[in-house]
Design an enzyme around this catalytic site. Sequence first.
Site, short mmCIF file in Angstrom:
data_model
loop_
_atom_site.label_atom_id
_atom_site.label_comp_id
_atom_site.label_asym_id
_atom_site.label_seq_id
_atom_site.Cartn_x
_atom_site.Cartn_y
_atom_site.Cartn_z
N ASP A 463 0.83 -1.21 0.00
CA ASP A 463 0.00 0.00 0.00
C ASP A 463 0.86 1.26 0.00
O ASP A 463 2.06 1.21 0.32
CB ASP A 463 -0.90 -0.02 1.24
N ASP A 532 -10.93 1.73 -2.95
CA ASP A 532 -11.49 1.26 -1.68
C ASP A 532 -13.01 1.18 -1.76
O ASP A 532 -13.64 0.55 -0.91
CB ASP A 532 -11.11 2.23 -0.55
#
Length: 721
Positions: A463, A532
Amino acid sequence: MTAFRFFRWLLFAMPLAALAQTQPSAPIVVETAHVSLVLAVGPHQKLYQTYLGPKLAAAADYQGLPPRHEAYPPAGTDNLFEPALRVVHADGNPALALEFAGVQTAKTGDAATTTTIRLRDPLYPVEVRLHFVAYQREDVIKTWTEIVHHEKKPVVLTHYASAMLHFEAPKYYLTQLHGDWAEEGKEVESQLTSGTKVLETRLGTRAAMYQTAAFFLAPGRPATETTGEVLAGTLAWTGNFRLAFEVDNENALRVSAGINPYASEYTLPAGQVFTTPEFIFTYSAQGKGQASRNLHRWARQQGGVLDGTLPRLTLLNNWEATFFDFNEPKLDALMGDAARLGVDLFLLDDGWFGNRYPRKDDTQGLGDWQPTTSKLPNGVGHLVQTATKEGIRFGIWIEPEMVNPKSELYEKHPDWILKLPGRPEDYYRHQLVLDLTNPKVQDFVYGIVDAQLSQGAAYLKWDCNRMITNGYSQHLGKDQSHLYIDYVRGLYRVLDRVRQKYPHVPMMLCSGGGARADYGGLKYFTEFWPSDDTDGLERVYIQWGFLNFFPSNTIASHVTNWNRQQTLKFRTDVAMSGKLGYDIEVNKMTGAELQFSQQAVKDYKRLSPVIWQGDLYKLRSPYEGNQAALMYVAEKQDKAVVFGYNLRTRFHETVLPVKFQGLDPARRYRLTEINLLPGQKSDLPANGQTHSGDYLQKVGVVLSDPEAKPLTSHVLEVTAE
Ligand code: GLA
């Protein structure tokens, strides 16, 4: 230049072998099965682009095309528009001229041809090498540029495009992807007008948060999925990029693609080669769909994405199920759930590390990559063991480029952090960016990855949750303008090391959602996290956008509870059109939901060769109405999977039949609806029927229940008899 320096320059720039090639009598043709890019030497020994488009039937027609556009125009001499390259010489002179100096062509395997064209300045010892790799079957051309000089002192590069392409058409239509967190990949088409339209980012790390480095460009008139000429292009760079589209006074268009030179003047010592990232493009005369399929095939089969033809792992992620709130027994139980669901792997997300500052939320712990002993007393090793016992594999989340100020790493190595001296620190998600230009930081980041993979993790989610602000590198000292470029190169250096030791471990590239979707990253990663936002309706659009340029096996698509109002079936049907995963509390599913999901995973595994390796046909765009439909067709045309989604369909809205594509008209295909809830009967009239490919492509099939209920969906398995 003194006579001696000129002589030395001649020697450097014109090896004997190349002398014979300095005057090509024929144009230089970079061509694939259906596309040609033609270059030729013209007035003043310059290199011109004379053609770009569908391959001409007679090679002789490439002769004598007018040399109107300098292929890679330098700045400072006679160029009036966007330059491809601008060099400030060691003596301060800011002008460059580029003359043709040689060309070489070589076969790269049986599937590609590499053409290298050398250009040089007659006055200063600067050489530019334009590289083109033409992939025959995929109709894709990959191009990049090398810049090198032999001046006495360093030169400064202020512009350094990977490529420039030229068009002449009455009108131009640009399709771009833009967005923000949780709304990535939005497709917009606009007509270019006189002047320059720029798609770019200056965000540094979470670079593509607002814009993706990919586009369609239709000269003449807008292209549809199935009609019109269109170029699809994308830059392979996980950092600041700039795609500029300049329409000049004569309505000619120059497209320049490269690293964004914003705040990035690059000081280049003599003899050192500056290599730009690759610009990858294809040209289709049959609309955007063909252009997407070309890129997909290239990505999967020509190394655009790591292990593009190998299977992916289905997984259960714990992020939305637990966020930071978990411990060993809870994870052990989740791994049992993953096994019950039938997926291949359990992915442990954020929140597993930090002891002095345990990662209880996103305010602390980032940088301290030791398991939190209070949460995980037996470390990651135990979790790997549990996974093995459950018959699945274990994967783990890391964000190795970042640090929370509340961390031991921050206390120990303040010099490893990008921040401006004398100014307050600027936080985003309570964190700062590490200085990947520094080899010590590169070692540190490599070590984090190595530690996880060497103790048995079989998958990584990498990430990167913030962009660079207040960027200043202690390591770079006076060369601050190298930061954005050297950062990405530092990242790639780490990834090169990772891939040397672990060539095939699947890794997902994530950046607070989809802010790192690019072929620079995908050389090292098997997939990326597009957003997301896992709401089923939103994902129809987000995945649609990214599917224009990236194949389905790279687009991680998870079933979650982001929107519980949508049925599990709708969310599953949407996720199954990409690379399926789950991020859901399996233990809260009803018996029917679990049974449905287990069957969906089984069906997905059975059909994934078609979904991952098949050709994508976008049948009905969500941007054009209340229904979306897409299908994947196996290369042999013996199997296909069709996805139909009712979006915000209105009361009793008429949903017209969807015409299939990509099938063999002469074969007959059986249609079977899958992904039905236990006990549910198909409400599609076409279910169970057999039709010819011809019928399916000319008449089509209604992919909706008769009421056209909103947020419903259907998946059809199509099998040749
Ligand atoms: C980012 C990612 C999410 C999740 C969180 C963890 O937002 O996009 O998927 O991993 O970080 O903090």
